[in-house]
Design an enzyme around this catalytic site. Structure first.
Site, short mmCIF file in Angstrom:
data_model
loop_
_atom_site.label_atom_id
_atom_site.label_comp_id
_atom_site.label_asym_id
_atom_site.label_seq_id
_atom_site.Cartn_x
_atom_site.Cartn_y
_atom_site.Cartn_z
N GLU A 57 9.67 -0.90 -1.50
CA GLU A 57 10.73 0.08 -1.27
C GLU A 57 11.81 -0.47 -0.34
O GLU A 57 11.49 -0.97 0.75
CB GLU A 57 10.10 1.33 -0.67
CG GLU A 57 8.88 1.83 -1.45
CD GLU A 57 8.03 2.82 -0.68
OE1 GLU A 57 6.80 2.84 -0.89
OE2 GLU A 57 8.59 3.56 0.17
N HIS A 110 12.24 4.42 -3.16
CA HIS A 110 10.79 4.26 -3.17
C HIS A 110 10.33 3.74 -4.54
O HIS A 110 9.53 4.36 -5.24
CB HIS A 110 10.19 5.64 -2.88
CG HIS A 110 8.73 5.70 -2.55
ND1 HIS A 110 7.76 5.19 -3.38
CD2 HIS A 110 8.09 6.25 -1.49
CE1 HIS A 110 6.59 5.45 -2.84
NE2 HIS A 110 6.75 6.08 -1.69
O1 TA6 Z 1 5.77 4.75 0.73
C1 TA6 Z 1 4.41 4.79 0.96
C2 TA6 Z 1 4.00 6.23 1.23
O2 TA6 Z 1 4.62 6.71 2.38
C3 TA6 Z 1 2.49 6.32 1.30
O3 TA6 Z 1 2.05 6.65 2.57
C4 TA6 Z 1 2.11 7.35 0.26
O4 TA6 Z 1 1.90 8.58 0.76
C5 TA6 Z 1 3.31 7.29 -0.69
O5 TA6 Z 1 4.41 7.08 0.14
C6 TA6 Z 1 3.50 8.45 -1.61
O6 TA6 Z 1 3.93 9.58 -0.97
P1 TA6 Z 1 4.07 10.96 -1.79
O7 TA6 Z 1 4.61 11.94 -0.81
O8 TA6 Z 1 5.02 10.70 -2.94
O9 TA6 Z 1 2.71 11.29 -2.30
#
Ligand code: TA6
Length: 297
Positions: free
Chosen positions: A270, A168
């Site tokens: 990601e 990510h």
């Molecule tokens: O990768 C994108 C995502 O899934 C978004 O929906 C957002 O929530 C982000 O990840 C961050 O997630 P987190 O659980 O680290 O706050």
């Protein structure tokens, strides 16, 4: 049988195991061609800077550094599920890997690059989750003029398993409003902001509002180009999904570990395998997701 614990005394001179933010153990790398910082908490890479360049990864100044929370920024590892777990909505978003303590198992400096490997295996805590399988994950980070991340997951269970995964990555950009992501043209995507409605990317991804898309069946190469002209290329192997995210103003303000104004300076692109691209492994089978980051300009 788990390998003998790694002897920190055997670390090359360019690698130090130290105490980082919040008292969390951190591996600091100062190689000839690049430097980096890797927390054992979540096997979380928080910094990478090529020797002749500027930091490539974004890290929130408001990030927490505690065992109970994922670090905000760098490269969190989402595994073995992405987003909410459909079988257990109360389970932590993005799986347990980014909240677990990984083990340092190897470090090597070959002059041009420094390679550090961390390991995570199933435990009573992981077996008590909605994904109770026996597994072994090996994460190898190679630091140099380019950055290579490789996540190898082996099924140590007696049945076949399937899982989702994502590197990510949070990339630093000078201004999201002047940034574009290329390489996803023609790819189908699920819009996480519109009930997973389906769309097809028609051109470079540009940003004028909160963006949260899961691209499926994506090609192996994407690139992030900033207004200044700097381009970060991401070349993958064993990855068939790409997620693109920027929280914009309101969502940024709603997150306690994300500075209110920081949304302009980051984008997540990601390298992943999620939803229909999830990975399936028979017993003793392994899968590797690799992402290589190159900087130009
Ligand atoms: O990768 C994108 C995502 O899934 C978004 O929906 C957002 O929530 C982000 O990840 C961050 O997630 P987190 O659980 O680290 O706050």
């Amino acid at each position: 049988m788990s390998p003998a614990p790694f002897d920190p005394a055997a670390l090359p001179a360019s690698v130090r195991l130290e105490t980082g933010e919040g008292g969390l153990p951190v591996v600091r790398v100062d190689g000839s061609r690049g430097s980096a910082e890797l927390y054992l908490h979540g096997a979380h890479l928080t910094r990478w800077t090529p020797a002749d360049g500027r930091p490539v990864l974004w890290l929130s100044a408001a990030s927490l550094f505690t065992e109970a929370k994922a670090i905000r920024g760098g490269v969190p590892i989402c595994f073995p599920w992405f987003g909410a777990n459909p079988l257990d909505p109360g389970a932590p978003a993005h799986g347990f890997a980014r909240l677990a303590e990984w083990e340092l198992v190897a470090a090597r400096d070959d002059g041009e690059t420094v390679t550090v490997s961390l390991r995570l295996a199933d435990s009573p805590a992981t077996r008590a989750t909605a994904w109770p399988h026996r597994f072994e994950a090996l994460y190898t980070v190679t630091v140099g003029a380019r950055l290579t991340l490789a996540l190898t997951v082996t099924n140590r269970d007696t049945d076949s398993v399937s899982f989702e995964e994502a590197l990510h990555s949070y990339l630093a950009v000078d201004d999201i409003r002047a940034t574009e992501v290329t390489g996803l043209e023609g790819a189908p995507y699920l819009d996480q902001l519109a009930g997973m409605s389906v769309g097809t990317e028609t051109g470079p991804v540009r940003f004028g509002a909160e963006t949260d898309r899961i691209y499926l069946d994506t090609p192996a190469a994407t690139a992030v180009t900033e207004g200044s002209g700097r381009t970060v290329g991401i070349t993958t192997q064993g990855s068939h999904s790409t997620i693109v995210w920027n929280p914009w103003m309101a969502k940024a303000a709603s997150m306690g570990d994300f500075g209110d104004d920081e949304w302009t300076g980051m984008v997540c692109v990601e390298s992943a395998n999620v939803r229909e691209n999830r990975v399936r492994l028979e017993p003793d089978q392994s899968h590797t997701l690799t992402a290589v980051f190159d900087v130009a300009g």
